[in-house]
Design a protein around this motif. Structure first.
Motif, short mmCIF file in Angstrom:
data_model
loop_
_atom_site.label_atom_id
_atom_site.label_comp_id
_atom_site.label_asym_id
_atom_site.label_seq_id
_atom_site.Cartn_x
_atom_site.Cartn_y
_atom_site.Cartn_z
N ILE A 190 -16.49 51.05 26.34
CA ILE A 190 -15.35 50.89 25.43
C ILE A 190 -15.91 50.61 24.03
O ILE A 190 -16.81 49.78 23.87
CB ILE A 190 -14.47 49.71 25.86
N SER A 191 -15.38 51.31 23.04
CA SER A 191 -15.75 51.06 21.64
C SER A 191 -14.48 50.90 20.82
O SER A 191 -13.53 51.66 20.97
CB SER A 191 -16.58 52.22 21.07
N PRO A 203 -5.86 50.15 26.28
CA PRO A 203 -5.19 51.24 26.99
C PRO A 203 -3.95 51.76 26.26
O PRO A 203 -3.18 52.54 26.83
CB PRO A 203 -4.81 50.60 28.33
N MET A 204 -3.75 51.33 25.03
CA MET A 204 -2.60 51.73 24.22
C MET A 204 -1.27 51.26 24.80
O MET A 204 -0.23 51.89 24.61
CB MET A 204 -2.57 53.26 24.02
N LEU A 205 -1.30 50.12 25.53
CA LEU A 205 -0.05 49.48 25.91
C LEU A 205 0.61 48.89 24.67
O LEU A 205 1.84 48.76 24.61
CB LEU A 205 -0.30 48.39 26.95
N VAL A 264 -9.00 57.64 20.48
CA VAL A 264 -7.67 57.74 19.86
C VAL A 264 -7.69 56.95 18.56
O VAL A 264 -8.17 55.81 18.53
CB VAL A 264 -6.57 57.21 20.79
N THR A 265 -7.18 57.56 17.49
CA THR A 265 -7.01 56.89 16.20
C THR A 265 -5.54 57.00 15.81
O THR A 265 -5.14 57.99 15.19
CB THR A 265 -7.91 57.51 15.11
N ARG A 305 -6.46 55.65 29.95
CA ARG A 305 -5.91 54.66 30.90
C ARG A 305 -6.39 54.92 32.31
O ARG A 305 -6.52 54.00 33.11
CB ARG A 305 -4.38 54.66 30.83
N GLY A 306 -6.62 56.19 32.64
CA GLY A 306 -7.11 56.53 33.97
C GLY A 306 -8.49 55.99 34.27
O GLY A 306 -8.90 55.90 35.43
N HIS A 307 -9.24 55.61 33.21
CA HIS A 307 -10.59 55.06 33.39
C HIS A 307 -10.61 53.54 33.29
O HIS A 307 -11.69 52.94 33.27
CB HIS A 307 -11.53 55.66 32.33
#
Length: 257
Positions: free
Chosen positions: A7-8, A53-55, A70-71, A89-91
């Motif tokens: 994760i970055s 996860p962009m929740l 994603v930006t 999210r799948g990862h």
């Protein structure tokens, strides 16, 4: 062998109305890292975790999981970005404070739902793996129970098994023991401790300072939406550089004496 970034995060910002909760976060979690995120309530820990996860969609910055990035622009995702976010999210395996099990599905059905219907894996394979995971968290005999019939600690252990069933590259824990009665906290921490010993990549938001000190390879102290300190547990807990971090840690251990 060089460990790869799982994760970055770069330049992450998030506000709710006038309140800027995250004010420019840069963070990299490599494969095998166990990172505890600590800090006072309102420091941005849970918001940071939910942005991965962009929740929660950030207002600015970039989040990468493996090779996917994603930006967001102005706190929104385009259709193409939403597809990438779903892949990210799948990862990731996410364990919430409040379990979030499906009440109308049994323990086993909760664990196999995503592998079968999202990952499209064969049902027999998913059931076998789910039973193995339930065995690991000490709940194989509860496979046909409804979540409402389980204690809070048991529900959280099912939630961990459900997250692991997706074969995630990294696990995200958002205060996994905060909704539990004190006597149930230990059984959940034991499962997470075992995952750390296996070399699982994990980011853990927690108020359990002793646990964070014991299991983490890194500890990050957030203060007012910024990473104020980032180091080994020994550095953060025994030799904090800032007065703010020193006061936070001291107050916690004083309360628990």
């Amino acid at each position: 062998m060089t460990r790869q970034p799982a994760i970055s995060i770069s330049g992450l910002r998030k506000r709710f109305g006038e309140n800027e909760v995250l004010r420019g976060i840069d963070l990299t979690a490599n494969d095998g890292d166990v990172i505890s995120l600590i800090g006072a309530s309102g420091s941005g820990k849970s918001t940071l975790l939910r942005c991965i996860p962009m929740l929660e969609v950030p207002d600015a910055g970039t989040v990468s999981v493996g090779a996917d990035s994603v930006t967001p622009e102005a706190g929104a995702l385009s259709r193409a970005q939403e597809r990438v976010a779903r892949r990210m999210r799948g990862h990731l395996g996410f364990v919430f404070q409040s379990f979030n099990l499906w009440p109308h599905r049994t323990v086993l059905q909760n664990v196999i739902e995503a592998p079968i219907h999202v990952q499209k894996r064969p049902k027999a394979e998913c059931v076998d793996e789910a039973m193995s995971l339930l065995e690991r968290v000490g709940l194989a005999e509860k496979r046909n129970e409804w979540p409402a019939h389980l204690s809070g600690g048991q529900q959280q252990r099912v939630a961990i098994a459900r997250a692991l069933a997706q074969r995630p590259r990294a696990m995200l824990f958002d205060e996994p023991t905060s909704a539990l009665d004190p006597e149930l906290v230990g059984e959940v921490l034991k499962v997470i401790r075992n995952l750390a010993e296996e070399g699982r990549t994990m980011l853990i938001v927690t108020h359990e300072m002793g646990f964070a000190r014991e299991v983490s390879s890194r500890t990050i102290f957030l203060d007012k939406g910024l990473i104020a300190e980032d180091g080994t547990p020994e550095e953060i807990f025994s030799h904090p550089r800032s007065e703010r971090c020193r006061a936070f840690i001291s107050s916690h251990f004083d309360r628990n004496r």
